[in-house]
Write a protein that holds these residues in place. Structure first.
Motif, PDB file in Angstrom:
ATOM      1  N   ARG A 259       0.904  -1.116  -0.138  1.00  0.00           N
ATOM      2  CA  ARG A 259      -0.038  -0.004   0.231  1.00  0.00           C
ATOM      3  C   ARG A 259       1.097   1.411   0.468  1.00  0.00           C
ATOM      4  NH1 ARG A 259      -3.271  -1.857   3.719  1.00  0.00           N
ATOM      5  NH2 ARG A 259      -2.134  -0.845   5.860  1.00  0.00           N
ATOM      6  N   GLY A 260       1.927   1.342   0.511  1.00  0.00           N
ATOM      7  CA  GLY A 260       2.552   2.641   0.875  1.00  0.00           C
ATOM      8  C   GLY A 260       2.986   2.421  -0.490  1.00  0.00           C
ATOM      9  N   GLY A 265       4.061   5.879  -5.279  1.00  0.00           N
ATOM     10  CA  GLY A 265       4.371   5.967  -6.727  1.00  0.00           C
ATOM     11  C   GLY A 265       5.209   4.980  -6.780  1.00  0.00           C
ATOM     12  N   VAL A 266       5.618   4.467  -6.886  1.00  0.00           N
ATOM     13  CA  VAL A 266       6.967   3.119  -6.457  1.00  0.00           C
ATOM     14  C   VAL A 266       6.691   1.672  -6.902  1.00  0.00           C
ATOM     15  CG1 VAL A 266       8.411   4.838  -5.905  1.00  0.00           C
ATOM     16  CG2 VAL A 266       7.552   3.367  -3.892  1.00  0.00           C
ATOM     17  N   SER A 267       7.377   1.013  -7.159  1.00  0.00           N
ATOM     18  CA  SER A 267       6.639  -0.227  -7.380  1.00  0.00           C
ATOM     19  C   SER A 267       7.284  -1.251  -6.290  1.00  0.00           C
ATOM     20  CB  SER A 267       7.677  -1.135  -8.753  1.00  0.00           C
ATOM     21  OG  SER A 267       9.376  -0.944  -8.109  1.00  0.00           O
ATOM     22  N   SER A 268       8.702  -0.993  -5.839  1.00  0.00           N
ATOM     23  CA  SER A 268       8.260  -1.064  -4.289  1.00  0.00           C
ATOM     24  C   SER A 268       8.551  -0.197  -3.350  1.00  0.00           C
ATOM     25  CB  SER A 268       9.600  -2.752  -4.545  1.00  0.00           C
ATOM     26  OG  SER A 268      11.191  -2.224  -4.789  1.00  0.00           O
ATOM     27  N   LEU A 269       9.313  -0.345  -2.330  1.00  0.00           N
ATOM     28  CA  LEU A 269       9.754   0.442  -0.770  1.00  0.00           C
ATOM     29  C   LEU A 269      11.444   0.800  -1.088  1.00  0.00           C
ATOM     30  CD1 LEU A 269       8.015  -0.122   2.467  1.00  0.00           C
ATOM     31  CD2 LEU A 269       7.067   1.446  -0.006  1.00  0.00           C
ATOM     32  N   ARG A 270      11.850  -0.469  -1.700  1.00  0.00           N
ATOM     33  CA  ARG A 270      13.416  -0.062  -1.686  1.00  0.00           C
ATOM     34  C   ARG A 270      13.281   1.499  -3.224  1.00  0.00           C
ATOM     35  NH1 ARG A 270      17.895  -3.322  -4.030  1.00  0.00           N
ATOM     36  NH2 ARG A 270      19.417  -1.879  -5.514  1.00  0.00           N
ATOM     37  N   ASP A 271      12.901   1.640  -3.549  1.00  0.00           N
ATOM     38  CA  ASP A 271      13.179   3.148  -4.020  1.00  0.00           C
ATOM     39  C   ASP A 271      13.146   4.302  -4.129  1.00  0.00           C
ATOM     40  OD1 ASP A 271      13.055   1.239  -7.011  1.00  0.00           O
ATOM     41  OD2 ASP A 271      11.145   1.249  -7.129  1.00  0.00           O
ATOM     42  N   LEU A 272      12.420   4.152  -2.675  1.00  0.00           N
ATOM     43  CA  LEU A 272      12.828   5.305  -1.772  1.00  0.00           C
ATOM     44  C   LEU A 272      13.807   5.555  -0.843  1.00  0.00           C
ATOM     45  CD1 LEU A 272       8.662   4.636  -0.360  1.00  0.00           C
ATOM     46  CD2 LEU A 272      10.050   6.248  -2.467  1.00  0.00           C
ATOM     47  N   ASP A 273      14.314   6.638  -0.803  1.00  0.00           N
ATOM     48  CA  ASP A 273      15.322   6.913   0.717  1.00  0.00           C
ATOM     49  C   ASP A 273      14.800   7.695   1.471  1.00  0.00           C
ATOM     50  OD1 ASP A 273      15.741   9.313  -0.465  1.00  0.00           O
ATOM     51  OD2 ASP A 273      17.490   7.977  -1.887  1.00  0.00           O
ATOM     52  N   ALA A 274      15.306   7.731   2.464  1.00  0.00           N
ATOM     53  CA  ALA A 274      15.104   8.698   3.816  1.00  0.00           C
ATOM     54  C   ALA A 274      14.450  10.550   2.960  1.00  0.00           C
ATOM     55  CB  ALA A 274      16.705   9.222   4.542  1.00  0.00           C
ATOM     56  N   ASP A 276      12.759  10.806   0.540  1.00  0.00           N
ATOM     57  CA  ASP A 276      11.401  10.441   0.163  1.00  0.00           C
ATOM     58  C   ASP A 276      10.318  10.456   1.844  1.00  0.00           C
ATOM     59  OD1 ASP A 276      11.700  10.577  -2.095  1.00  0.00           O
ATOM     60  OD2 ASP A 276      12.874   8.562  -1.774  1.00  0.00           O
ATOM     61  N   LEU A 277      11.522  10.772   2.996  1.00  0.00           N
ATOM     62  CA  LEU A 277      10.182  10.252   4.315  1.00  0.00           C
ATOM     63  C   LEU A 277       9.039  11.554   4.350  1.00  0.00           C
ATOM     64  CD1 LEU A 277      12.393   8.079   6.898  1.00  0.00           C
ATOM     65  CD2 LEU A 277      10.433   7.247   5.117  1.00  0.00           C
ATOM     66  N   PRO A 278       9.683  13.011   4.657  1.00  0.00           N
ATOM     67  CA  PRO A 278       8.338  13.631   4.646  1.00  0.00           C
ATOM     68  C   PRO A 278       6.978  14.247   3.912  1.00  0.00           C
ATOM     69  CG  PRO A 278      11.051  15.149   4.650  1.00  0.00           C
ATOM     70  CD  PRO A 278      10.839  13.130   3.830  1.00  0.00           C
ATOM     71  N   VAL A 292       6.468   1.840   6.199  1.00  0.00           N
ATOM     72  CA  VAL A 292       7.443   2.507   5.557  1.00  0.00           C
ATOM     73  C   VAL A 292       8.731   2.710   5.729  1.00  0.00           C
ATOM     74  CG1 VAL A 292       7.510   4.017   3.340  1.00  0.00           C
ATOM     75  CG2 VAL A 292       5.595   3.021   3.682  1.00  0.00           C
ATOM     76  N   ARG A 293       8.403   3.599   6.656  1.00  0.00           N
ATOM     77  CA  ARG A 293      10.160   4.312   7.099  1.00  0.00           C
ATOM     78  C   ARG A 293      10.440   2.870   7.452  1.00  0.00           C
ATOM     79  NH1 ARG A 293       9.530   8.541  12.269  1.00  0.00           N
ATOM     80  NH2 ARG A 293       8.442   6.966  13.584  1.00  0.00           N
ATOM     81  N   HIS A 294      10.357   2.553   8.462  1.00  0.00           N
ATOM     82  CA  HIS A 294      11.010   1.167   8.921  1.00  0.00           C
ATOM     83  C   HIS A 294      11.638   0.612   7.634  1.00  0.00           C
ATOM     84  CE1 HIS A 294      12.874  -2.727  10.150  1.00  0.00           C
ATOM     85  NE2 HIS A 294      12.142  -3.384   8.955  1.00  0.00           N
ATOM     86  N   VAL A 295      11.192   0.392   6.517  1.00  0.00           N
ATOM     87  CA  VAL A 295      11.762  -0.568   5.722  1.00  0.00           C
ATOM     88  C   VAL A 295      12.967   0.577   5.132  1.00  0.00           C
ATOM     89  CG1 VAL A 295      11.271  -1.558   2.995  1.00  0.00           C
ATOM     90  CG2 VAL A 295      10.017  -1.573   5.342  1.00  0.00           C
ATOM     91  N   VAL A 296      12.520   1.366   5.090  1.00  0.00           N
ATOM     92  CA  VAL A 296      13.472   2.921   4.235  1.00  0.00           C
ATOM     93  C   VAL A 296      14.421   1.920   5.114  1.00  0.00           C
ATOM     94  CG1 VAL A 296      13.830   5.363   4.100  1.00  0.00           C
ATOM     95  CG2 VAL A 296      11.328   4.587   2.857  1.00  0.00           C
ATOM     96  N   THR A 297      14.312   3.222   6.159  1.00  0.00           N
ATOM     97  CA  THR A 297      15.213   3.228   7.364  1.00  0.00           C
ATOM     98  C   THR A 297      16.222   1.480   7.112  1.00  0.00           C
ATOM     99  OG1 THR A 297      14.415   2.715   9.368  1.00  0.00           O
ATOM    100  CG2 THR A 297      14.722   5.228   7.961  1.00  0.00           C
TER     101      THR A 297
END
Ligand code: ADP
Ligand code: MG
Length: 408
Positions: A259-260, A265-274, A276-278, A292-297
């Motif tokens: 869901r996150g 708008g990404v295919s997986s949370l791998r594509d986000l970094d810190a 993007d959190l705000p 989401v924050r857990h996975v990104v951090t």
């Protein structure tokens, strides 16, 4: 005091084999369980993990038969189970034998799955696999890897069977391909929707090293841990609280991650970094945001751990382990009071860092300790559990060990 974990078997012996099978022993193969040093719930988000193979192994003693039967027995449970190599059907595989029968089925099926991500990334030539005339086997299983403690007794069993079958059936397959075979077997013959981390660690592990795995590209790298040279050890605290992968918690967490990713708008949370959190905090409800924050951090902590190991050495990774635990406890909410107590007590008793490991909701915690502090930390955890009225934990040391191999 460090205790020996309850094991399903013990040291491999020809006696166990001979008590159930008549065919002469052809050889013995073993594969280790694993501990995930850091990188939890990052695998299905296409992220990074850093497991290491441990010095507790499953061993298969194998005899070649003159027919097409695959027969299995284990110290784990009485009885001999058998299947014909001409009738390998995952739907008919149940109970623990599915972990061995499933490997034969997955080897046979691999050529049809050559384009799936795991096999494609492994890159081997699967067209040479032909099980149509290979001999049946008698397989006797003994394991030092405790079941359900988060140490992947399942991968140890699958990978020991996989290396034995590969050699006895003269299949020319690389270790990455065997990891994909193990995953296919666990997913479809056993029916557990797991990733490829456990098999990769069990097959690719090296002494005093971890396996840094990119779960998107499936590229893996062996990373020197240097624990031995720094007199460090990893203590495992098995809380004996049962984990249930397939149930609620795990499914919920996966759904939150999907869901996150979709909302971002990404295919997986791998594509986000810190950075993007705000934006994630604005877009997502509080619970999804914390998942989401857990996975990104956590992905970043894996990268930071690998970097710290390479540049500063293993004493520099303690704070990353601690932060990983806090993130799992507060953001991903997969810890339990027993795991929190193990982690906090170990930290107070002198561990360099500690965290729960594995899928969560029970299982084990790990603590990185100086060898000189090992007994004191173990003692402190045992005492704290007794004072809290919890079931006594099993506390033992693991060392990063070599992956699957032939032993005899
Ligand atoms: P883990 O976290 O230990 O991998 P799993 O539920 O994934 O837990 O796998 C445990 C299962 O693997 C057991 O229930 C059993 O079916 C199988 N298994 C593990 N070790 C053995 C063994 N020594 N003999 C037979 N089956 C085993
Ligand atoms: Mg398992």
């Amino acid at each position: 005091m460090t205790t020996t974990p309850d094991t399903a078997g013990g040291a491999a012996s020809a006696t166990g084999y001979a008590s159930v099978f008549d065919t002469p022993v052809t050889g013995r193969w073993s594969a280790p369980g694993r501990v995930n040093l850091i990188g939890e719930h990052t695998d299905y988000n296409d992220g990074f993990v850093l497991p290491f193979a441990i010095d507790r192994r499953a061993t298969v003693t194998v005899g070649v038969r003159d027919d097409r039967l695959l027969r299995v027995a284990s110290t784990f449970e009485e009885g001999v189970n058998e299947i014909s190599l001409d009738a390998l059907d995952p739907a008919s595989m149940t109970g623990w034998p599915a972990y061995v029968f499933g490997i034969a089925w997955a080897l046979q099926t691999a050529p049809e799955r050559a384009t799936t991500p795991s096999f494609a990334a492994a890159g081997g030539d699967l067209s040479t696999i032909d099980l149509s005339a290979v001999p049946g086997l008698d397989v006797f299983v003994e394991s030092e890897v405790p079941v359900g403690a988060g140490l992947s007794s399942s991968a140890a069993l699958e990978c020991s069977a996989a290396v034995a079958m590969t050699e006895l059936w003269s299949l020319d397959l690389g270790r990455e391909t065997l990891a994909a075979v193990g995953q296919l077997s666990e997913n479809e013959a056993v029916g557990a929707p797991t990733g490829i981390m456990d098999q990769s660690a069990s097959l690719l592990g090296r002494a005093d090293s971890a396996v840094f795995l990119d779960c998107r590209s499936l590229d893996s790298e062996v990373v020197d841990l240097g624990f031995g040279a720094s007199d460090l050890e990893v203590l495992v605290v098995d809380t004996h609280v049962e984990h249930a992968h397939a149930t609620g918690g795990y499914v919920d967490r996966r759904a939150s991650c999907e869901r996150g990713a979709e909302a971002m708008g990404v295919s997986s949370l791998r594509d986000l970094d810190a950075d993007d959190l705000p934006r994630a905090a604005e877009l997502l409800d509080d619970e999804t945001y914390r998942r989401v924050r857990h996975v990104v951090t956590e992905n970043q902590r894996v990268l930071d751990t690998v970097k710290a190991l390479r540049t500063e050495g293993p004493t520099a990774i303690g704070a990353l382990l601690d932060a990983s635990h806090v993130s799992m406890r507060d953001d991903f909410e997969i810890s339990v009071p027993e795991l929190d107590l193990a982690v906090e007590t170990a930290q107070r008793a002198g561990a360099l860092g500690a965290r729960m490991t594995g899928g969560g909701f029970g299982g084990s915690a790990i603590a990185l300790v100086r060898s000189a502090d090992r007994e004191a930390v173990a003692e402190a955890v045992t005492t704290a559990f007794a004072e809290a009225g919890y079931t006594a934990p099993t506390v033992f040391t693991v060392h990063a060990a070599e992956g699957a191999r032939r032993d005899g």
